[in-house]
Write a protein that holds these residues in place. Structure first.
Motif, PDB file in Angstrom:
ATOM      1  N   GLY A   1       3.990   5.759  -5.825  1.00 28.76           N
ATOM      2  CA  GLY A   1       4.005   5.655  -7.285  1.00 28.76           C
ATOM      3  C   GLY A   1       4.743   4.445  -7.812  1.00 28.76           C
TER       4      GLY A   1
ATOM      5  N   ALA B   1       0.839  -1.208   0.000  1.00 27.89           N
ATOM      6  CA  ALA B   1       0.000   0.000   0.000  1.00 27.89           C
ATOM      7  C   ALA B   1       0.873   1.258   0.000  1.00 27.89           C
ATOM      8  CB  ALA B   1      -0.949  -0.003   1.198  1.00 27.89           C
ATOM      9  N   LYS B   2       1.953   1.243   0.792  1.00 21.72           N
ATOM     10  CA  LYS B   2       2.862   2.402   0.841  1.00 21.72           C
ATOM     11  C   LYS B   2       3.561   2.580  -0.506  1.00 21.72           C
ATOM     12  CE  LYS B   2       2.783   3.742   5.264  1.00 21.72           C
ATOM     13  NZ  LYS B   2       2.060   4.981   5.588  1.00 21.72           N
TER      14      LYS B   2
ATOM     15  N   GLN C   1       2.549   1.744  -3.448  1.00 22.01           N
ATOM     16  CA  GLN C   1       1.574   2.296  -4.410  1.00 22.01           C
ATOM     17  C   GLN C   1       1.430   3.803  -4.205  1.00 22.01           C
ATOM     18  OE1 GLN C   1       0.536   0.715  -6.914  1.00 22.01           O
ATOM     19  NE2 GLN C   1       0.446  -1.463  -6.436  1.00 22.01           N
ATOM     20  N   ALA C   2       1.414   4.224  -2.936  1.00 16.16           N
ATOM     21  CA  ALA C   2       1.288   5.654  -2.642  1.00 16.16           C
ATOM     22  C   ALA C   2       2.495   6.432  -3.160  1.00 16.16           C
ATOM     23  CB  ALA C   2       1.125   5.872  -1.135  1.00 16.16           C
TER      24      ALA C   2
END
Lengths: 266, 266
Positions: free
Chosen positions: A91, A85-86, A88-89
Motif C-alpha cells: 500500500g 512491486a513489494k 505497492q503490495a
C-alpha cells in the motif's frame, strides 16, 4: 516539510525474508520518506554467473564497461523494481529512480588519481524539485546507486553517498532526518558486544570516544559522513538495525542517534 | 492535451547506432510524448550468457521465475536506463518506468489455458493521472515491457500491448496518436517490395485488402491492434520506420497511416 531519507544495505535486500520485513516497516514509517538501496552482493553474484569477476579496491567496486552493465541491470532493474512491486503490495505508492531519471542526480566520472575506478560517479547536484513534487503527490522515491553525467553516461555511485547528498540538498529548505540501516545495533563501545550500544553521539562525545580509541575503525567513515551531513543542515542522523527503524521514527530508544550540540546562547 | 505514444522495437534498441539515431529524432518530436520500448533480443542474449535459454510459443516468451529476473534486469535496468541517460544528453527530460512505478500499469497474470506463459501480464488499468502529471512537468515517461499485479509480483508484458493500452486509456480525455516504429516502411502491397507501401488504410480499404488477400499474415495482428485502438478513441495510428518518425509527426508522406472513415453525416 519534514523528510526522512532512509538507506538500506545490500545485505538486507539480498535476503527475501529480511527484505520483506524491512519493506513492511518502511511502508508504515510515517511522513515523507525517500529510500536509497544498495545491492552489491547480488551484483557480484549476477556478474559471476555471467563470467564477470568483481574487483574491489578499498571496499569500492572498480567499474569497467561490463561491470557497469551488470550493476545497472541488478540495481536499477532486478532489485529496484522488485522493491517497488513489494511496496505497492504493502500500500506504499513508490517510484524507482536512478540519477538519470528526471535528471534526479547529476554526477561526474571520478577523476583518475592513484586508482582508476572506471565508471564511478561523484555526486554534483540533486534535483530537489523533482523529489518535492513526488512527495507532495504521496509518491515515495526509491533510489538505486546509479547516477549519470547528463552526457549520456550512467555512473555507479555509492549508496551511502547518494543518501547523504539527497539529505543535505533537501536540508536547505526542509527538516531532514537521515537513517542508515545496517547490520549492527548502532555504534558500539565494544564491537564484539551488541549490548554496548552508544545511544547518542554529538561532537563532544565523538571527540571523547576518538580520544579513548573506542570507535571501531570501520565505523569512523560512517560517523564522519554523519557529522558532515549535520554540518550541512541535516537535522538528525540515525544508525541501527532495519528492524528498529519504526522505533527510531518514534524517537524511542534504539540504535545510535547523532546530533549536533545544542548550544545555549544565553 | 494532444499526446503521442511511440513504440520502438528491440531490434532498433539493440543496435547502438540505430538506437542513437532514433533517440535524437524522438528528442526532436514535438509536443507531449510517451515512449514504450521492447528489448527481446538483448534479453535472450543476456539470459543465454547466464545459462537460461529463451523459450518462445507463438512469438511470445514463456516467462518462468529465472526468465522474469532476466527480463526485469534487461528491460527495466540496462535498456531503460541507457535510453534515459541518452535522452537526458539530448536535452529531453525523461523518466523510466515499469508498470509498478507509481502503480502506472496494473496487470493480471495470464490465466493458464492451453499454454502456461508463466509470469506474463495482461493489462487491466493504466494510471493516466500519473502520466498527465509527468507530461505537464515536461517529463517524458519511458516504459519498458514490465508491469505488476499490485500483489508484489512483476509481470512480463508485451510492449505493443502496453503502447496500445496507454494510448486508449489516455484517449478517453485527450487526443492521442499512436506510432509503431518497426523494421518495414509500413504496410506493403507486396511484402518483398518496400516501395509497394500503402500510405493510408481505413476500414473500407482494409476490407478490400483482406478480400484481395494482399495483407501479409504477419501484419494482420498489427492492423487489428491498430483498428482496435481507433475503435477505443485513438485519433490516428502510424506504422513505419523509426527514421521516418519526424516526417510522420509533421503529417508528411511516410509509413502507413491508419484512420477511421470520416463519415459525412449530412
Amino acid at each position: 516539510m519534514e523528510i526522512n531519507v532512509i538507506k538500506i544495505g545490500g545485505n538486507v535486500i539480498d535476503h527475501p525474508e529480511k527484505s520483506e520485513m524491512f519493506l513492511k516497516l518502511f511502508s508504515k514509517f510515517p511522513g515523507n520518506k525517500i529510500l536509497v538501496h544498495g545491492g552489491g552482493v547480488l551484483a557480484s553474484r549476477t556478474g559471476k554467473s555471467m563470467g564477470i569477476q568483481p574487483h574491489m579496491v578499498n571496499g569500492r567496486r572498480v567499474t569497467d564497461k561490463e561491470t557497469l552493465e551488470v550493476v545497472t541491470m541488478v540495481y536499477a532493474g532486478l532489485i529496484n523494481k522488485s522493491l517497488i512491486a513489494k511496496l505497492q503490495a504493502f500500500g506504499q505508492n513508490a517510484i524507482g529512480l536512478t540519477g538519470a531519471d528526471g535528471n534526479a542526480i547529476l554526477s561526474v566520472k571520478r577523476p583518475v588519481k592513484d586508482i582508476d575506478y572506471g565508471y564511478v560517479g561523484d555526486v554534483k547536484k540533486v534535483n530537489t524539485s523533482l523529489l518535492e513534487n513526488l512527495l507532495q503527490q504521496g509518491v515515495t522515491p526509491v533510489f538505486c546507486a546509479i547516477t549519470h553525467d547528463k552526457r549520456g553516461q550512467l555512473l555507479n555511485t555509492n549508496a551511502d553517498t547518494i543518501a547523504s547528498e539527497i539529505a543535505t540538498s533537501l536540508a536547505k529548505k526542509h527538516t531532514v532526518n537521515l537513517y542508515f540501516c545496517f547490520d549492527r545495533t548502532g555504534v558500539l563501545m565494544d564491537e564484539k558486544n551488541e549490548s554496548s550500544l552508544i545511544p547518542l553521539i554529538n561532537e563532544d562525545i565523538y571527540g571523547e570516544l576518538m580520544r579513548d580509541n573506542v570507535i571501531h575503525s570501520g565505523m569512523i567513515p560512517k560517523l564522519e559522513n554523519a557529522f558532515n551531513a549535520l554540518k550541512k543542515g541535516v537535522n538528525h542522523v540515525w544508525l541501527g538495525l532495519p528492524e528498529n527503524l519504526l522505533l527510531a521514527s518514534k524517537g524511542k530508544n534504539s540504535g545510535t542517534s547523532i546530533e549536533t550540540l545544542k548550544y545555549d546562547l544565553y
